[in-house]
Motif scaffolding. Structure first.
Motif, PDB file in Angstrom:
ATOM      1  N   ALA A   1     -36.502 -62.308 -11.822  1.00  0.00           N
ATOM      2  CA  ALA A   1     -37.164 -63.507 -11.301  1.00  0.00           C
ATOM      3  C   ALA A   1     -38.180 -64.048 -12.296  1.00  0.00           C
ATOM      4  CB  ALA A   1     -37.838 -63.196  -9.961  1.00  0.00           C
ATOM      5  N   ASP A   2     -38.847 -63.169 -13.039  1.00  0.00           N
ATOM      6  CA  ASP A   2     -39.787 -63.626 -14.064  1.00  0.00           C
ATOM      7  C   ASP A   2     -39.077 -64.446 -15.138  1.00  0.00           C
ATOM      8  OD1 ASP A   2     -42.106 -62.581 -12.989  1.00  0.00           O
ATOM      9  OD2 ASP A   2     -42.003 -60.707 -14.124  1.00  0.00           O
ATOM     10  N   ILE A   3     -37.884 -63.988 -15.528  1.00  0.00           N
ATOM     11  CA  ILE A   3     -37.142 -64.706 -16.568  1.00  0.00           C
ATOM     12  C   ILE A   3     -36.624 -66.038 -16.023  1.00  0.00           C
ATOM     13  CG2 ILE A   3     -35.341 -64.512 -18.312  1.00  0.00           C
ATOM     14  CD1 ILE A   3     -35.293 -61.502 -17.821  1.00  0.00           C
TER      15      ILE A   3
ATOM     16  N   GLY B   1     -33.903 -68.028  -1.154  1.00  0.00           N
ATOM     17  CA  GLY B   1     -35.335 -67.882  -0.909  1.00  0.00           C
ATOM     18  C   GLY B   1     -36.103 -67.666  -2.196  1.00  0.00           C
ATOM     19  N   LEU B   2     -35.574 -66.811  -3.061  1.00  0.00           N
ATOM     20  CA  LEU B   2     -36.233 -66.546  -4.335  1.00  0.00           C
ATOM     21  C   LEU B   2     -36.184 -67.781  -5.229  1.00  0.00           C
ATOM     22  CD1 LEU B   2     -37.767 -64.390  -5.821  1.00  0.00           C
ATOM     23  CD2 LEU B   2     -35.593 -63.445  -6.627  1.00  0.00           C
ATOM     24  N   LEU B   3     -35.062 -68.485  -5.215  1.00  0.00           N
ATOM     25  CA  LEU B   3     -34.929 -69.705  -6.012  1.00  0.00           C
ATOM     26  C   LEU B   3     -35.966 -70.751  -5.590  1.00  0.00           C
ATOM     27  CD1 LEU B   3     -33.193 -71.335  -8.109  1.00  0.00           C
ATOM     28  CD2 LEU B   3     -31.894 -72.165  -6.136  1.00  0.00           C
ATOM     29  N   LEU B   4     -36.119 -70.944  -4.282  1.00  0.00           N
ATOM     30  CA  LEU B   4     -37.104 -71.908  -3.790  1.00  0.00           C
ATOM     31  C   LEU B   4     -38.519 -71.461  -4.129  1.00  0.00           C
ATOM     32  CD1 LEU B   4     -35.623 -72.856  -0.288  1.00  0.00           C
ATOM     33  CD2 LEU B   4     -35.555 -74.192  -2.400  1.00  0.00           C
ATOM     34  N   GLY B   5     -38.753 -70.153  -4.087  1.00  0.00           N
ATOM     35  CA  GLY B   5     -40.067 -69.642  -4.461  1.00  0.00           C
ATOM     36  C   GLY B   5     -40.380 -69.900  -5.918  1.00  0.00           C
ATOM     37  N   ILE B   6     -39.404 -69.669  -6.791  1.00  0.00           N
ATOM     38  CA  ILE B   6     -39.585 -69.924  -8.221  1.00  0.00           C
ATOM     39  C   ILE B   6     -39.853 -71.403  -8.457  1.00  0.00           C
ATOM     40  CG2 ILE B   6     -38.360 -69.951 -10.437  1.00  0.00           C
ATOM     41  CD1 ILE B   6     -36.912 -67.379  -9.459  1.00  0.00           C
TER      42      ILE B   6
ATOM     43  N   THR C   1     -36.077 -59.279  -7.666  1.00  0.00           N
ATOM     44  CA  THR C   1     -37.349 -58.769  -8.183  1.00  0.00           C
ATOM     45  C   THR C   1     -37.290 -57.260  -8.397  1.00  0.00           C
ATOM     46  OG1 THR C   1     -38.217 -58.619  -5.921  1.00  0.00           O
ATOM     47  CG2 THR C   1     -38.732 -60.628  -7.154  1.00  0.00           C
ATOM     48  N   ASN C   2     -36.093 -56.732  -8.581  1.00  0.00           N
ATOM     49  CA  ASN C   2     -35.954 -55.309  -8.895  1.00  0.00           C
ATOM     50  C   ASN C   2     -36.493 -55.044 -10.302  1.00  0.00           C
ATOM     51  OD1 ASN C   2     -34.615 -55.115  -6.453  1.00  0.00           O
ATOM     52  ND2 ASN C   2     -32.587 -55.233  -7.378  1.00  0.00           N
ATOM     53  N   PRO C   3     -37.282 -53.986 -10.498  1.00  0.00           N
ATOM     54  CA  PRO C   3     -37.835 -53.711 -11.828  1.00  0.00           C
ATOM     55  C   PRO C   3     -36.730 -53.529 -12.872  1.00  0.00           C
ATOM     56  CG  PRO C   3     -38.898 -52.350 -10.162  1.00  0.00           C
ATOM     57  CD  PRO C   3     -37.726 -53.004  -9.491  1.00  0.00           C
ATOM     58  N   LEU C   4     -36.920 -54.123 -14.034  1.00  0.00           N
ATOM     59  CA  LEU C   4     -35.964 -53.977 -15.120  1.00  0.00           C
ATOM     60  C   LEU C   4     -36.201 -52.654 -15.853  1.00  0.00           C
ATOM     61  CD1 LEU C   4     -36.028 -57.578 -16.627  1.00  0.00           C
ATOM     62  CD2 LEU C   4     -34.138 -56.523 -15.377  1.00  0.00           C
ATOM     63  N   PRO C   5     -35.162 -51.981 -16.296  1.00  0.00           N
ATOM     64  CA  PRO C   5     -35.357 -50.714 -17.018  1.00  0.00           C
ATOM     65  C   PRO C   5     -36.097 -50.903 -18.338  1.00  0.00           C
ATOM     66  CG  PRO C   5     -33.055 -51.430 -17.090  1.00  0.00           C
ATOM     67  CD  PRO C   5     -33.738 -52.299 -16.098  1.00  0.00           C
ATOM     68  N   ASN C   6     -35.947 -52.087 -18.945  1.00  0.00           N
ATOM     69  CA  ASN C   6     -36.651 -52.364 -20.198  1.00  0.00           C
ATOM     70  C   ASN C   6     -37.740 -53.421 -19.980  1.00  0.00           C
ATOM     71  OD1 ASN C   6     -34.850 -54.388 -19.624  1.00  0.00           O
ATOM     72  ND2 ASN C   6     -34.119 -54.649 -21.725  1.00  0.00           N
ATOM     73  N   SER C   7     -38.421 -53.309 -18.843  1.00  0.00           N
ATOM     74  CA  SER C   7     -39.427 -54.314 -18.477  1.00  0.00           C
ATOM     75  C   SER C   7     -40.635 -54.246 -19.404  1.00  0.00           C
ATOM     76  CB  SER C   7     -39.876 -54.104 -17.028  1.00  0.00           C
ATOM     77  OG  SER C   7     -40.506 -52.855 -16.875  1.00  0.00           O
ATOM     78  N   THR C   8     -41.341 -55.355 -19.446  1.00  0.00           N
ATOM     79  CA  THR C   8     -42.586 -55.444 -20.198  1.00  0.00           C
ATOM     80  C   THR C   8     -43.639 -56.029 -19.271  1.00  0.00           C
ATOM     81  OG1 THR C   8     -42.246 -57.717 -20.986  1.00  0.00           O
ATOM     82  CG2 THR C   8     -41.237 -55.934 -22.278  1.00  0.00           C
ATOM     83  N   GLU C   9     -44.859 -56.113 -19.733  1.00  0.00           N
ATOM     84  CA  GLU C   9     -45.916 -56.717 -18.917  1.00  0.00           C
ATOM     85  C   GLU C   9     -45.599 -58.177 -18.625  1.00  0.00           C
ATOM     86  OE1 GLU C   9     -50.736 -57.562 -19.162  1.00  0.00           O
ATOM     87  OE2 GLU C   9     -49.810 -56.062 -20.467  1.00  0.00           O
ATOM     88  N   GLN C  10     -44.932 -58.827 -19.563  1.00  0.00           N
ATOM     89  CA  GLN C  10     -44.590 -60.236 -19.400  1.00  0.00           C
ATOM     90  C   GLN C  10     -43.334 -60.432 -18.555  1.00  0.00           C
ATOM     91  OE1 GLN C  10     -43.756 -62.169 -23.104  1.00  0.00           O
ATOM     92  NE2 GLN C  10     -43.617 -64.211 -22.236  1.00  0.00           N
ATOM     93  N   VAL C  11     -42.376 -59.522 -18.699  1.00  0.00           N
ATOM     94  CA  VAL C  11     -41.090 -59.640 -18.011  1.00  0.00           C
ATOM     95  C   VAL C  11     -40.858 -58.382 -17.189  1.00  0.00           C
ATOM     96  CG1 VAL C  11     -38.622 -59.965 -18.277  1.00  0.00           C
ATOM     97  CG2 VAL C  11     -40.188 -61.066 -19.881  1.00  0.00           C
ATOM     98  N   ARG C  12     -41.161 -58.469 -15.892  1.00  0.00           N
ATOM     99  CA  ARG C  12     -41.021 -57.307 -15.012  1.00  0.00           C
ATOM    100  C   ARG C  12     -39.647 -57.236 -14.361  1.00  0.00           C
ATOM    101  NH1 ARG C  12     -45.486 -59.164 -11.104  1.00  0.00           N
ATOM    102  NH2 ARG C  12     -44.338 -61.080 -11.644  1.00  0.00           N
TER     103      ARG C  12
END
Length: 438
Positions: A77-79, A112-117, A63-74
């Motif tokens: 994990a969002d992707i 843990g992140l996979l199970l959360g998704i 869940t580290n912020p992406l350098p080219n993040s958008t409101e939809q894709v932070r």
């Protein structure tokens, strides 16, 4: 109801339902304005819409912020959530249980992140199994087993002990170069040959460049023993063909082969025999088999495309277990010797709290702030605290009337278990059990 198996590899997530292959979906994402494409659709638009692409969200699941993040894709994990949801929604009504096959480099944070998704998607994951161990199951093998696999950005080597029980011993990333780089190199070699032979440049136009990349994976897989291979592209109602030499294709990958051979040799003792399981993702690689045959006492076994998924369905009862907790299976009985099954797992109790698709480890104590608008945060003045007592998770609330558990007032004397839902200020957190690293 059916059992679905998701085999996680960013080169292509394989989805089978009752042993029928439904999709092979590459870990690629393309953002076109506000539309996020994932998988097959994204792969077919990478060269047509090159401004925003991502193919590292499964290998760097965080869940580290992406350098080219958008409101939809932070973040990645969002992707991954969007990709999982795209795979899950068409089959969700017919599937009761899900097994996930994970690469050996996935550790507790990734799991843990996979199970959360998966939880956020509504996916009923009942078991997680190591990719190499399940690939090795039901085969006649030496006592020392090595699994070579390829991913978009790496090659991995896993050593497995086979003495009545298949037991994963260690996992190594032996190359930081993966299929993504190799396909780029092969595409450039083919394009250069087109220019030299026909003066047609497939890279000059986005449509023909995309066509080249669409055709390339299957073309490599189907290469036969020959000094030359024909490659064709259609453009403006004209088919352009060119002969590609085996020698030119070898130039893209021969720098990698000595490192692969050396890594395999290092896993084999003197005068010891070993079985090498070769991933189907390496099928057709020019010169690879010849390089691997340089290793003495090595039995090379080509794994069928759906081997891991089929074996996961066969061993579903062992992988799922009693169903109370999700376990990460890294050892599997071969059937030749009766032996207890060992699972890589934490205690049967909860280990993490899940908020949306973010899993946070409880540890010895976790103090949660009353404001959950941006997720669970530590606080010196917490709304509630989760802590470990006698290997059980307990809760302590600053005001029990503001915190409910499963819809009832919090009871500080009652241990919490996986599946319990904590509600605070209209938001919800779920206790889950995440397999821990060995």
């Amino acid at each position: 109801m059916s059992i679905a198996v998701f085999n996680i590899n960013d080169a292509g997530i394989q989805l089978t339902v009752d042993s029928e292959l439904i999709r092979t979906s590459p870990g690629i994402a393309v953002l076109n304005n506000n539309s996020l494409m994932t998988g097959e659709e994204a792969s077919e638009n990478v060269k047509l819409l090159p401004r925003w692409t991502n193919n590292r969200f499964w290998s760097q699941l965080n869940t580290n912020p992406l350098p080219n993040s958008t409101e939809q894709v932070r973040h990645n994990a969002d992707i991954a959530f969007a990709h999982f949801e795209d795979l899950w929604l068409p089959i969700n009504k017919a599937v009761a249980n899900v097994i996930v096959i994970v690469p050996g480099y996935y550790h507790s944070n990734d799991l843990g992140l996979l199970l959360g998704i998966a939880h956020e998607c509504g996916m009923p994951i009942k078991g997680v199994v190591d990719q190499s161990v399940i690939s090795a199951s039901d085969l006649t093998l030496c006592s020392n087993v090595i699994h070579l696999d390829a991913h978009l950005h790496s090659f991995t080597l896993t050593q497995i002990s086979n003495r009545g029980v298949l037991a994963r011993k260690n996992v190594k990333t032996i190359l930081e170069t993966g299929l993504s780089t190799l396909f780029d190199r092969w595409a450039n070699i083919i394009a250069s040959q087109f220019i030299q032979t026909t003066r047609f440049d497939p890279m000059h136009n986005a449509d023909t460049e995309q066509q080249l990349f669409n055709l390339l994976p299957a073309w490599i897989r189907n290469l036969q023993d020959s000094n030359t291979h024909s490659f064709s592209i259609k453009a403006a109602d004209t088919e352009h063909s060119v002969a590609i030499s085996q020698e030119s294709l070898l130039k893209a990958c021969t720098p990698l082969y000595p490192k692969i051979v050396q890594a395999i040799r290092s896993e084999i003792g003197t005068n010891e025999s070993a079985s090498l399981l070769l991933s189907h993702r390496l099928q057709g690689f020019p010169g690879l088999k010849e390089s691997l045959q340089l290793v003495a006492n090595l039995e090379i076994i080509d794994l069928p495309k759906e081997k891991a998924n089929d074996s996961a369905a066969t061993h579903n009862a062992t992988i799922i277990g009693n169903g109370d907790t999700v376990s990460h299976v890294v050892q599997l009985g071969t059937g030749e010797v009766a032996a207890p099954q060992k699972r890589e797992t934490s205690a049967t109790g909860a280990t993490h709290i899940l908020w949306r698709h973010q899993a946070t480890a409880i540890g010895k104590a976790l103090r949660i702030d009353a404001d959950l608008s941006t997720g669970p945060r530590s606080s010196n003045n917490p709304a509630f605290t989760l802590y470990t007592r006698d290997n059980q998770i307990m809760i302590e609330c600053s005001a029990t009337d503001t915190v409910t558990i499963n819809g009832a007032a919090a009871d500080p004397s009652r241990p919490l278990k996986p599946g319990d839902k904590i509600e605070l200020a209209g938001d919800q957190l779920t206790l889950i059990s995440v397999p821990q690293d060995r």
